[in-house]
Motif scaffolding. Structure first.
Motif, PDB file in Angstrom:
ATOM      1  N   CYS A 129      -4.199   3.290  -6.209  1.00  0.00           N
ATOM      2  CA  CYS A 129      -2.844   2.853  -6.574  1.00  0.00           C
ATOM      3  C   CYS A 129      -2.843   2.121  -7.910  1.00  0.00           C
ATOM      4  O   CYS A 129      -3.847   1.506  -8.299  1.00  0.00           O
ATOM      5  CB  CYS A 129      -2.254   1.937  -5.493  1.00  0.00           C
ATOM      6  N   THR A 130      -1.728   2.191  -8.600  1.00  0.00           N
ATOM      7  CA  THR A 130      -1.532   1.405  -9.822  1.00  0.00           C
ATOM      8  C   THR A 130      -1.018   0.023  -9.447  1.00  0.00           C
ATOM      9  O   THR A 130      -0.034  -0.104  -8.715  1.00  0.00           O
ATOM     10  CB  THR A 130      -0.529   2.094 -10.758  1.00  0.00           C
ATOM     11  N   ARG A 131      -1.703  -1.022  -9.958  1.00  0.00           N
ATOM     12  CA  ARG A 131      -1.303  -2.405  -9.675  1.00  0.00           C
ATOM     13  C   ARG A 131      -1.498  -3.240 -10.947  1.00  0.00           C
ATOM     14  O   ARG A 131      -2.602  -3.678 -11.256  1.00  0.00           O
ATOM     15  CB  ARG A 131      -2.126  -3.004  -8.537  1.00  0.00           C
ATOM     16  N   SER A 178      -5.061  -0.876 -13.238  1.00  0.00           N
ATOM     17  CA  SER A 178      -5.214  -2.109 -12.460  1.00  0.00           C
ATOM     18  C   SER A 178      -5.448  -3.273 -13.405  1.00  0.00           C
ATOM     19  O   SER A 178      -5.914  -3.096 -14.537  1.00  0.00           O
ATOM     20  CB  SER A 178      -6.380  -2.003 -11.472  1.00  0.00           C
ATOM     21  N   CYS A 200       0.806  -1.234   0.000  1.00  0.00           N
ATOM     22  CA  CYS A 200       0.000   0.000   0.000  1.00  0.00           C
ATOM     23  C   CYS A 200       0.834   1.276   0.000  1.00  0.00           C
ATOM     24  O   CYS A 200       0.267   2.374   0.070  1.00  0.00           O
ATOM     25  CB  CYS A 200      -0.957   0.031   1.195  1.00  0.00           C
ATOM     26  N   ASN A 241      -4.994   5.798 -12.253  1.00  0.00           N
ATOM     27  CA  ASN A 241      -4.273   4.591 -11.845  1.00  0.00           C
ATOM     28  C   ASN A 241      -4.782   3.359 -12.591  1.00  0.00           C
ATOM     29  O   ASN A 241      -5.978   3.179 -12.805  1.00  0.00           O
ATOM     30  CB  ASN A 241      -4.392   4.380 -10.332  1.00  0.00           C
ATOM     31  N   ARG A 258       3.448   1.924  -2.334  1.00  0.00           N
ATOM     32  CA  ARG A 258       4.006   2.245  -3.649  1.00  0.00           C
ATOM     33  C   ARG A 258       3.196   1.529  -4.727  1.00  0.00           C
ATOM     34  O   ARG A 258       2.563   0.499  -4.478  1.00  0.00           O
ATOM     35  CB  ARG A 258       5.469   1.808  -3.736  1.00  0.00           C
ATOM     36  N   ASP A 259       3.232   2.082  -5.920  1.00  0.00           N
ATOM     37  CA  ASP A 259       2.555   1.460  -7.051  1.00  0.00           C
ATOM     38  C   ASP A 259       3.339   0.240  -7.532  1.00  0.00           C
ATOM     39  O   ASP A 259       4.550   0.137  -7.322  1.00  0.00           O
ATOM     40  CB  ASP A 259       2.415   2.459  -8.194  1.00  0.00           C
ATOM     41  N   GLN A 277      -7.163   1.684  -1.067  1.00  0.00           N
ATOM     42  CA  GLN A 277      -5.835   1.352  -1.590  1.00  0.00           C
ATOM     43  C   GLN A 277      -5.915   0.842  -3.023  1.00  0.00           C
ATOM     44  O   GLN A 277      -5.103   1.225  -3.879  1.00  0.00           O
ATOM     45  CB  GLN A 277      -5.184   0.309  -0.680  1.00  0.00           C
ATOM     46  N   LEU A 309       3.955  -1.650 -11.095  1.00  0.00           N
ATOM     47  CA  LEU A 309       3.782  -1.568 -12.541  1.00  0.00           C
ATOM     48  C   LEU A 309       4.452  -2.765 -13.191  1.00  0.00           C
ATOM     49  O   LEU A 309       5.664  -2.952 -13.090  1.00  0.00           O
ATOM     50  CB  LEU A 309       4.394  -0.262 -13.070  1.00  0.00           C
TER      51      LEU A 309
END
Length: 582
Positions: free
Chosen positions: A325-327, A226, A143, A224, A145-146, A321, A148
């Motif tokens: 966030c980018t995931r 996902s 939670c 972001n 940092r992203d 979260q 990628l």
């Protein structure tokens, strides 16, 4: 045909689906039965198997009758029950247990971590050959940092913000560590944001927020990315993992693999497609993530302080979260080692999901059909003319120009300094000088045409002047009529209201006229626009507030002396009598 059936029976293998009545478990059971080479044991926490209405006369129902499927009551905290279900099987698919998602830390630990230990020991005792664990992409997300295009080389975080992800990571580590002990081969799959028909988490949660009005909010900047995974692709990945574990043990055993639909998309685009498909509005209002997070912390403090326990803060925290966030994850390892590729595209998966949740579709009322054709309440309050178009930001360029001009006038008359008369005189003088100089500008400057103002631009038609005068006359007559009614004492309620308004106006003007006008300017250009966007929610709150005021008024009236109460109740009688005489 009989030879084929006997050959099929001889080559049929037995597998166990732990958590077989959960969201993923049901899909996996059906997929295994469709393959036709498995005897499927469904293990779950319910005491007995109760089929849903949609499951009667289905593949599962036929398999139960034919003996190709059976049900076992299993509590993963009880090793003996697990052994009874696993005995004689060669493969175990360990899926999610619905009971594991609890706010009770001890209960969650017993279901997830201790349950994983019990499953491992039961597999070793029963000589099970393969154990495939359904993990989650959340096990490598801290939670902070992203992620990628994340790969399996990412390590577990030192600290988790989400308790369930922490426990899930512990269970995954235990199962992977148990690989190649007593002949047991293990692997784990990490799907990201699983969705689909009969989803019990993501889609119902989003729809619930849409019904409450909160789904209009975009947490963060909305950009972001996902990865989302359709449920049938996850179950297909489990089948691929079992086959790869059987034939390519070295490259698969003891390892974890990310599973996605191979097509990342913006998180809020996915949410918008789901909500729009079910008849709700797309999220449109952006809020900074820090603001939302601070509000959540405040609500958590309130609940802990007063013991309300009204909100599931862990679920909200996890959603925030995911939403901000980018995931995204790299599935090349699953494609290469497991032979996995999505069998259902992301677009088709979204369509199937929307279709399956038709019971959650927003009910279309008469207001829904007239929402975009009839004028809104805010439009009616403003008269539906040019003023309404400006204050409701129908044309953003025009509204911004009016707001800027109003702000400059406010600065000129109230902030700049000087008296009102001197400011007005200077403004008129400036306008005259500008118009006079504008008249000497040539019609063409370096090839650019200059539009000239015609004399008719400063003229007003007789009808406009007549309407303006009639409006002023009506306002004057209404004011005189109200003043006369107040002077005669015909309506004490009206008199008290007028006194209260004038006294309130006096207090406000004593504070700061400039501040009040500035607040009024900002209010005019924001309040009506916000009201139009959240009309239903604001009306509901106003209704609740009005009911509270009326209840308070009733309580106060019940405690007033009887003579005063009789006087207030009868104060309208003379006025009504006067009206009737007229």
């Amino acid at each position: 045909m009989e030879v084929d059936d006997r050959f099929l029976e001889l080559n049929t293998k037995t597998c166990v689906v732990l958590g077989g009545r959960g969201f993923l478990g049901r899909s996996l059971v059906l997929r295994l039965l469709k393959l036709g080479k498995w005897n499927v044991r469904i293990a779950d926490s319910a005491n007995s198997l109760e089929l849903d209405p949609s499951e009667h006369d289905s593949l599962l129902s036929d398999a139960l009758i034919a003996g190709r499927a059976s049900y076992f009551h299993v509590d993963v905290r009880n090793k003996d029950q697990i052994v009874a279900a696993l005995s004689g099987s060669s493969v175990v698919f360990y899926m999610d247990y619905e009971d594991s998602h609890s706010n009770d830390i001890y209960l969650s630990y017993m279901f997830i971590v201790q349950g994983a230990k019990n499953v491992i020991n039961a597999c070793r005792d029963c000589k099970v050959r393969r154990l495939i664990f359904n993990s989650s992409a959340d096990v490598i997300f801290d939670c902070s940092r992203d992620i990628l295009n994340g790969e399996e080389s990412l390590t577990y975080p030192w600290k988790f913000e989400d308790m369930l992800s922490d426990l899930k990571a512990q269970a995954e580590a235990l199962i992977l560590f148990a690989n190649d002990i007593d002949g047991l081969l293990t692997c784990a799959l990490r799907p990201s944001n699983v969705f689909g028909p009969e989803d019990t988490r993501l889609v119902p949660f989003v729809v619930h927020q849409a019904k409450s009005g909160l789904a209009k909010l975009i947490i963060g900047n909305g950009e972001n990315m996902s990865d989302f995974t359709f449920v049938e692709n996850v179950t297909h990945a489990h089948i691929c993992a079992e086959e790869a574990l059987d034939f390519r043990m070295v490259s698969v055993a003891g390892k974890a693999f990310f599973i996605t639909n191979f097509k990342p998309m913006k998180f809020w685009q996915f949410i918008s497609l789901i909500l729009e498909g079910l008849g709700y509005r797309r999220p449109s209002v952006k809020l900074p993530c820090k603001v939302v997070w601070n509000v959540l912390l405040f609500m958590k403090w309130i609940d802990e302080k007063f013991g309300f326990n009204k909100y599931n803060h862990s679920t909200w925290a996890h959603y925030i979260q995911l939403a901000s966030c980018t995931r995204t994850f790299n599935c090349s390892a699953a494609h290469k080692q497991l032979g996995y590729s999505p069998v259902v595209s992301l677009e088709e998966g979204i369509t199937l999901t929307i279709k399956s949740f038709s019971h959650l579709r927003k009910e279309l009322s008469l207001a829904s059909f007239t929402e975009f054709t009839d004028e809104s309440k805010a439009d009616k309050l403003l008269g539906g003319g040019r003023v309404a178009d400006v204050l409701l930001w129908r044309d953003e360029k025009k509204s911004f120009t009016c707001f800027l001009a109003s702000s400059l006038l406010f600065y000129w008359f109230f902030i700049r300094g000087g008296t009102f008369i001197s400011s007005a005189a200077q403004l008129l003088l400036s306008i005259i000088v500008v118009l006079y100089g504008y008249g000497f500008i040539p019609p063409n400057i370096y090839g650019f045409p200059v539009q000239k103002l015609s004399v008719t631009a400063f003229r007003q038609s007789d009808s406009v002047v007549r309407d303006s005068i009639m409006t002023l006359a009506c306002l004057w007559n209404r004011g005189v009529h109200n003043a006369r009614a107040l002077a005669r004492g015909e309506d004490w309620n009206y008199f008290l209201k007028a006194v209260a308004v004038l006294y309130l106006l006096k207090l406000l003007l004593e504070r700061s006229l400039t501040m009040m006008l500035g607040m009024g300017l900002v209010f005019a250009f924001t309040a009506f626009f916000v009201y139009e966007q959240y009309e239903a929610e604001i009306d509901e709150f106003a209704k609740f507030f009005f009911i509270g005021i009326m209840e308070l008024k009733r309580l106060l009236a019940s405690h007033l002396p009887t003579p005063l109460m009789s006087f207030l109740c009868c104060d309208r009688v003379p006025h009504q009598a006067t009206v009737s005489k007229r």
